[in-house]
Enzyme design. Structure first.
Site, mmCIF file in Angstrom:
data_model
loop_
_atom_site.group_PDB
_atom_site.id
_atom_site.type_symbol
_atom_site.label_atom_id
_atom_site.label_comp_id
_atom_site.label_asym_id
_atom_site.label_seq_id
_atom_site.Cartn_x
_atom_site.Cartn_y
_atom_site.Cartn_z
ATOM 1 N N ASP A 116 0.833 -1.202 0.000
ATOM 2 C CA ASP A 116 0.000 0.000 0.000
ATOM 3 C C ASP A 116 0.870 1.255 0.000
ATOM 4 O O ASP A 116 0.549 2.244 -0.664
ATOM 5 C CB ASP A 116 -0.906 0.021 1.241
ATOM 6 C CG ASP A 116 -2.027 -1.002 1.108
ATOM 7 O OD1 ASP A 116 -2.054 -1.708 0.075
ATOM 8 O OD2 ASP A 116 -2.851 -1.094 2.040
ATOM 9 N N ASP B 93 0.749 4.186 -2.620
ATOM 10 C CA ASP B 93 0.510 5.572 -2.213
ATOM 11 C C ASP B 93 1.576 6.510 -2.795
ATOM 12 O O ASP B 93 1.278 7.631 -3.177
ATOM 13 C CB ASP B 93 0.497 5.694 -0.689
ATOM 14 C CG ASP B 93 -0.842 5.246 -0.111
ATOM 15 O OD1 ASP B 93 -1.765 4.977 -0.905
ATOM 16 O OD2 ASP B 93 -0.961 5.161 1.131
ATOM 17 N N SER C 131 -35.271 -6.999 -19.103
ATOM 18 C CA SER C 131 -35.069 -7.928 -17.999
ATOM 19 C C SER C 131 -35.339 -9.329 -18.525
ATOM 20 O O SER C 131 -35.595 -9.522 -19.712
ATOM 21 C CB SER C 131 -35.961 -7.576 -16.817
ATOM 22 O OG SER C 131 -37.290 -7.807 -17.169
ATOM 23 N N GLU D 294 -24.704 -18.673 -15.823
ATOM 24 C CA GLU D 294 -24.008 -17.754 -14.900
ATOM 25 C C GLU D 294 -24.840 -17.569 -13.635
ATOM 26 O O GLU D 294 -26.056 -17.667 -13.685
ATOM 27 C CB GLU D 294 -23.891 -16.349 -15.523
ATOM 28 C CG GLU D 294 -23.201 -16.294 -16.836
ATOM 29 C CD GLU D 294 -23.505 -14.972 -17.564
ATOM 30 O OE1 GLU D 294 -23.843 -13.966 -16.887
ATOM 31 O OE2 GLU D 294 -23.411 -14.965 -18.784
ATOM 32 N N LYS E 35 -27.003 -15.555 -11.057
ATOM 33 C CA LYS E 35 -27.816 -14.348 -11.157
ATOM 34 C C LYS E 35 -27.545 -13.524 -9.906
ATOM 35 O O LYS E 35 -27.911 -13.903 -8.793
ATOM 36 C CB LYS E 35 -29.293 -14.716 -11.253
ATOM 37 C CG LYS E 35 -30.200 -13.531 -11.482
ATOM 38 C CD LYS E 35 -31.608 -14.006 -11.799
ATOM 39 C CE LYS E 35 -32.563 -12.884 -12.119
ATOM 40 N NZ LYS E 35 -32.524 -11.735 -11.236
ATOM 41 N N ASP F 201 -27.859 -10.719 -7.200
ATOM 42 C CA ASP F 201 -29.019 -9.997 -6.658
ATOM 43 C C ASP F 201 -28.608 -8.563 -6.329
ATOM 44 O O ASP F 201 -28.317 -8.222 -5.195
ATOM 45 C CB ASP F 201 -29.514 -10.722 -5.399
ATOM 46 C CG ASP F 201 -30.898 -10.259 -5.000
ATOM 47 O OD1 ASP F 201 -31.528 -9.522 -5.782
ATOM 48 O OD2 ASP F 201 -31.346 -10.638 -3.904
ATOM 49 N N ARG G 131 -30.972 1.314 -14.773
ATOM 50 C CA ARG G 131 -31.918 0.736 -15.706
ATOM 51 C C ARG G 131 -33.171 1.619 -15.893
ATOM 52 O O ARG G 131 -33.688 1.753 -16.981
ATOM 53 C CB ARG G 131 -32.377 -0.628 -15.234
ATOM 54 C CG ARG G 131 -33.611 -0.921 -16.036
ATOM 55 C CD ARG G 131 -33.895 -2.276 -16.448
ATOM 56 N NE ARG G 131 -34.333 -3.073 -15.384
ATOM 57 C CZ ARG G 131 -34.183 -4.363 -15.377
ATOM 58 N NH1 ARG G 131 -33.546 -4.946 -16.369
ATOM 59 N NH2 ARG G 131 -34.633 -5.046 -14.391
ATOM 60 N N TYR H 3 -21.898 -8.460 -17.354
ATOM 61 C CA TYR H 3 -22.363 -9.695 -17.989
ATOM 62 C C TYR H 3 -23.042 -9.504 -19.337
ATOM 63 O O TYR H 3 -23.406 -10.463 -19.985
ATOM 64 C CB TYR H 3 -23.304 -10.461 -17.057
ATOM 65 C CG TYR H 3 -24.400 -9.617 -16.436
ATOM 66 C CD1 TYR H 3 -25.387 -9.042 -17.219
ATOM 67 C CD2 TYR H 3 -24.424 -9.400 -15.064
ATOM 68 C CE1 TYR H 3 -26.376 -8.260 -16.656
ATOM 69 C CE2 TYR H 3 -25.415 -8.617 -14.494
ATOM 70 C CZ TYR H 3 -26.383 -8.052 -15.289
ATOM 71 O OH TYR H 3 -27.355 -7.273 -14.741
ATOM 72 N N LYS I 58 -34.834 -19.032 -10.903
ATOM 73 C CA LYS I 58 -34.728 -18.533 -9.527
ATOM 74 C C LYS I 58 -34.783 -19.693 -8.548
ATOM 75 O O LYS I 58 -35.651 -20.561 -8.656
ATOM 76 C CB LYS I 58 -35.896 -17.600 -9.233
ATOM 77 C CG LYS I 58 -35.833 -16.307 -10.016
ATOM 78 C CD LYS I 58 -35.372 -15.178 -9.125
ATOM 79 C CE LYS I 58 -36.311 -14.011 -9.265
ATOM 80 N NZ LYS I 58 -36.100 -13.002 -8.260
ATOM 81 N N CYS J 113 -55.776 -13.206 29.403
ATOM 82 C CA CYS J 113 -54.339 -13.299 29.134
ATOM 83 C C CYS J 113 -53.826 -14.620 29.702
ATOM 84 O O CYS J 113 -54.065 -14.922 30.878
ATOM 85 C CB CYS J 113 -53.596 -12.132 29.780
ATOM 86 S SG CYS J 113 -51.808 -12.363 29.788
ATOM 87 N N CYS K 97 -51.405 -13.601 32.960
ATOM 88 C CA CYS K 97 -51.883 -12.993 34.208
ATOM 89 C C CYS K 97 -53.380 -13.202 34.424
ATOM 90 O O CYS K 97 -53.896 -12.871 35.491
ATOM 91 C CB CYS K 97 -51.548 -11.506 34.237
ATOM 92 S SG CYS K 97 -52.476 -10.542 33.021
ATOM 93 N N CYS L 113 -52.788 -7.818 26.057
ATOM 94 C CA CYS L 113 -53.071 -7.817 27.486
ATOM 95 C C CYS L 113 -52.647 -6.442 27.986
ATOM 96 O O CYS L 113 -51.517 -6.022 27.745
ATOM 97 C CB CYS L 113 -52.245 -8.901 28.176
ATOM 98 S SG CYS L 113 -52.018 -8.609 29.927
ATOM 99 N N CYS M 35 -48.341 -7.559 34.107
ATOM 100 C CA CYS M 35 -48.463 -8.945 33.659
ATOM 101 C C CYS M 35 -47.097 -9.630 33.732
ATOM 102 O O CYS M 35 -46.116 -9.119 33.187
ATOM 103 C CB CYS M 35 -48.993 -8.961 32.229
ATOM 104 S SG CYS M 35 -48.934 -10.579 31.466
HETATM 105 S S1 IVH Z 1 -28.302 -10.907 -18.424
HETATM 106 C C1 IVH Z 1 -31.068 -9.042 -21.787
HETATM 107 N N1 IVH Z 1 -26.905 -11.946 -16.487
HETATM 108 O O1 IVH Z 1 -31.238 -9.975 -13.512
HETATM 109 C C2 IVH Z 1 -30.914 -9.482 -20.396
HETATM 110 N N2 IVH Z 1 -28.685 -10.505 -15.893
HETATM 111 O O2 IVH Z 1 -34.209 -10.361 -14.534
HETATM 112 C C3 IVH Z 1 -29.605 -9.176 -19.838
HETATM 113 N N3 IVH Z 1 -28.902 -10.143 -13.474
HETATM 114 O O3 IVH Z 1 -31.952 -7.181 -15.501
HETATM 115 C C4 IVH Z 1 -29.465 -9.642 -18.454
HETATM 116 N N4 IVH Z 1 -27.216 -11.394 -12.885
HETATM 117 O O4 IVH Z 1 -30.316 -6.945 -13.511
HETATM 118 C C5 IVH Z 1 -27.935 -11.160 -16.797
HETATM 119 N N5 IVH Z 1 -25.531 -12.931 -14.904
HETATM 120 C C6 IVH Z 1 -26.550 -12.132 -15.214
HETATM 121 C C7 IVH Z 1 -27.307 -11.470 -14.236
HETATM 122 C C8 IVH Z 1 -28.371 -10.659 -14.614
HETATM 123 C C9 IVH Z 1 -28.174 -10.599 -12.467
HETATM 124 C C10 IVH Z 1 -30.074 -9.245 -13.327
HETATM 125 C C11 IVH Z 1 -30.123 -8.100 -14.294
HETATM 126 C C12 IVH Z 1 -31.304 -8.349 -15.142
HETATM 127 C C13 IVH Z 1 -32.147 -9.218 -14.255
HETATM 128 C C14 IVH Z 1 -33.001 -10.124 -15.101
#
Ligand code: IVH
Length: 743
Positions: A36, A40, A85, A116, A118, A120, A139, A228, A316, A414, A417, A432, A437
């Site tokens: 580090d 720096d 989406s 891949e 997904k 969250d 988005r 992605y 999911k 109750c 009590c 109650c 109590c």
């Molecule tokens: S591909 C055209 N890959 O999940 C679609 N989405 O319900 C492109 N997400 O809007 C999305 N991980 O916000 C893709 N490995 C992944 C993802 C991913 C999370 C989210 C993303 C998307 C939503 C789909």
């Protein structure tokens, strides 16, 4: 020696290249090559060079992650191509249909799929023009989003310039912004300590962070992005998802490590199952798998619907559930007298533990889900929370299942009590109302001793119950009258089979009680169980007040209520008709906004609202403020104050260390210490600052007066100080200040 501008420029570019290289190694590959300190040094060298020759500055310089002040709002920007989406599926049958529709659409060609995790989080599009980051967009509605460039630039793993000699004319990378689990936990800890409401989950915290107006604040949130997919691209040919990932990697854009390439439905299923086994161990939250056709040409053939592409699907994962028999419904009397129905279950193993009880929420929920005793029910455990009954498996209902009637089963009394019970007209809860109590007393003692409150380890539900049942205590503060013998001989078993608490445990409790006496005000406020006051509020109140007496008569809370009334145009609020006339906020002496606002702002209780000139509350709303004042004005609050005084317990607010000297020469000055001081430790330095009336804070903000930089200072704090125009002083100057009280 003077250097011509070209060689200076060369030097700056050289430093930038080195810094970018080390940033990549550190933030993306997690394989740093230099210390580090050495990093720096490079960074400072570039900063110095740019400071001496501002004409050399470029927006993609690593020193320029943070720029600009506080934004008013976000510009709406068009997406280059719609940000779609994905359709969700929850079962293998749906997924198989997806695979079949792909086969059909491709008319005999075999697809290759990429699977891949997904993530969250929150999706984000990051645009590079000629390799330089120019814009980042949320988005939004898929067609337009918010321009959050200033915030996204602060994320260290996001390159401000793509790592390539020949950048494409335009390149939009899309991915997920998220808070890693560890970072999220730390963020919530800090928020609690600062009296702020913790975020419910990492995704909410991420969404909130991206939309902060102050990018300096965003920089303190440990956000990250994984890419992605792509938006508009001009100047580079990419023909598949696998190639896209290679391009991302080449450009220095971070991607996920886990990925499977499969060719048929079995391959998809295996990948999903494998991922499900791994995802708990991942450093960030995932809620499923995304299955994508690899080839972009095949994607074009498959096309899309109005909402989602036909070449990808999200699978999911269901939260884990288990089926078990509901043996009985019992009632737990809560701290505030609420009668909570509890499901007594046939023990069942779920997400790592054996469950025999689950919450049923309230009477209306039981009716809505038509839950009957004898039913087989599905229970679910989401994260850390108590398991809940999700639904009844109707097909397994026995003929003799018994509908539940809460007041009927209690014969209107109750269970603790025997006192009358009432249904709160506003809520679904039965209550109650007997403040004495025994069950409520037990819960209050338990709450008082909880970790968030006074942290009296070993006083949990069982011990609290035994203490109350044996008559040794009736209310929390009675704990301080207990003797070692009382505690040691406490029977946790039954009369037939006694099990005593024992001297060793008793000694532990007494020493925890001794420690509790000097716990900060925030912990005490939490422990008192004031209506509407949760942990976040308690700690916030503890931070801004000196002691309990001040909270009880809080000028801040009164001012808050006055201000809101003033803004609403209603008559100013009267909290206590018996206010002495000299009271600052006595309404017989009308107080203008000007008196109230600065105090409340300083205390972090209000912020500007979007309406011009108006303010809104932050953590503590009017209901809570009123509830606190009412509590202390009433018999229960007054009794707490009297008892504490008799016990000689005087909880102190964080801002009111006994050593604070309000008239000292450093009064009103806020110090932040960084690096190592040679003459004293940090604690000692902080104590000295406080003794002279100053405040020692942890982070540089616009309220900081001096940043004291010791040896081996990191760049973060000094950089922030420079941006905010905070004066940085060295140890020698600091010592002079301590001695002379001024510079
Ligand atoms: S591909 C055209 N890959 O999940 C679609 N989405 O319900 C492109 N997400 O809007 C999305 N991980 O916000 C893709 N490995 C992944 C993802 C991913 C999370 C989210 C993303 C998307 C939503 C789909």
């Amino acid at each position: 020696m003077t250097m011509d501008i070209a060689s200076l420029q060369q030097q700056a570019e050289d430093l930038r290249r080195q810094i970018r290289h080390h940033d990549r190694l550190y933030y993306i590959d997690a394989t740093p090559e230099i210390s580090d300190q050495d990093y720096d040094k490079l960074y400072h060298a570039l900063q110095d060079l740019e400071a001496a020759h501002p004409e050399l500055l470029t927006p993609d310089s690593p020193t320029q992650r943070m720029h600009g002040g506080i934004a008013d709002g976000f510009q709406t920007v068009d997406h280059t191509v719609p940000m779609l989406s994905l359709e969700n599926t929850y079962n293998a049958a749906d997924l198989e249909r997806f695979h079949e529709s792909v086969l059909k659409g491709l008319r005999g060609e075999t697809p290759t799929y990429v699977v891949e995790p997904k993530i969250d989080g929150v999706s984000i599009a990051v645009r590079y023009r000629d390799g330089v980051l120019v814009q980042a967009v949320t988005r939004g509605n898929g067609k337009q989003g918010d321009d959050v460039t200033a915030n996204i630039r602060t994320i260290p793993s996001i390159p401000l310039r793509l790592n390539t000699e020949n950048p494409p004319a335009f390149f939009e990378a899309r991915g997920e912004c998220y808070l890693p689990r560890a970072g999220f936990a730390r963020l919530n800890e800090h928020r609690l300590a600062e009296g702020l409401e913790p975020f419910a989950n990492a995704r909410n915290a991420t969404a909130g962070s991206i939309k902060l107006l102050d990018s300096h604040e965003v920089a303190t949130r440990p956000l990250d992005v994984l890419f992605y997919t792509q938006g508009l691209i001009d100047g580079v040919e990419i023909s598949s998802q696998q190639e896209l990932f290679q391009t991302f990697a080449k450009f220095g854009l971070k991607t996920q490590k886990w990925l499977r390439v499969v060719h048929d439905f079995d391959g998809i299923k295996d990948a999903i199952a494998e991922l499900d086994g791994l995802r708990q161990g991942m450093p960030y939250d995932t809620d499923g798998a995304v299955i994508k056709v690899d080839s972009f040409r095949q994607r074009a053939v498959l096309g899309m619907t109005a909402k989602a592409p036909c070449w990808a699907k999200a699978y999911k994962y269901e939260p884990e559930r288990a089926a078990t028999k509901l043996k009985a419904i019992t009632i737990q009397v809560g701290r505030t007298g609420v009668l909570a129905p509890v499901a007594e279950l046939e023990p069942v193993f779920l997400s790592g533990s054996t469950i025999s009880r689950a919450t049923l929420h309230n009477e209306d929920e039981i009716a809505r889900k038509d839950i009957r005793i004898g039913d087989t029910v599905l229970i679910e455990k989401a994260g850390e929370v108590i398991p809940a009954v999700v639904k009844v498996l109707q097909e397994r209902r026995p003929a003799d299942a018994i509908p539940y009637d809460l007041p009927g089963s209690l014969h209107g009394k109750c269970p603790s009590c025997g006192g009358p019970i009432h249904r709160d007209p506003q809520f679904a809860a039965w209550r109650c109302e007997n403040l004495q109590c025994p069950a409520q007393n037990v819960r209050r003692v338990e709450y008082f001793a909880a970790r968030n409150a006074l942290d009296i380890e070993s006083i949990g539900g069982v011990v609290a119950e035994a203490l109350c049942d044996s008559g040794l205590i009736r209310e929390p503060l009675d704990l301080f009258d207990l003797t070692l013998d009382d505690m040691a001989s406490l029977n946790l078993g039954t009369a037939e089979e006694p099990r005593v608490f024992g001297p060793k445990n008793a000694a532990k409790v007494l020493s925890a009680l001794e420690a509790a006496r000097t716990k900060p005000l925030g912990n005490w406020l939490e422990a008192m169980g004031i209506p509407d006051v949760g942990a976040a509020t308690a700690f916030q109140l503890g931070r801004i007040h000196k002691d309990l007496a001040e909270v009880a008569n809080s000028p801040y809370l009164k001012a808050l209520l006055d201000l809101l009334d003033y803004q609403n145009g209603s008559a100013p609020h009267r909290v206590d008709a018996a206010l002495p006339p000299e009271d600052l906020f006595d309404l017989r002496k009308p107080v203008g906004l000007d008196d109230l606002v600065p105090q409340l702002k300083r205390a972090g209780l209000i912020k500007k609202s979007s309406a011009k000139g108006a303010y809104v509350t932050t953590t503590i709303g009017p209901k809570t403020a009123q509830s606190v004042l009412t509590f202390f004005a009433g018999p229960i609050g007054r009794k707490w104050l009297e008892r504490l005084a008799t016990l000689d317990i005087v909880p102190r607010g964080e801002n009111a260390g006994a050593d604070q000297n309000a008239d000292g020469p450093l009064a009103g000055k806020t110090f932040v210490l960084t690096g190592t001081l040679t003459s004293m430790g940090r604690d000692e330095a902080s104590a000295k600052i406080r003794a002279l009336g100053g405040t020692a804070a942890g982070a540089v903000s616009k309220n900081t007066t001096y940043l004291v930089a010791g040896a081996n200072t990191g760049v973060r704090k000094t950089e922030k100080a420079a941006e905010l125009g905070v004066q940085v002083i060295d140890e020698e100057t600091f010592l002079k200040l301590l001695q002379q009280g001024r510079l």
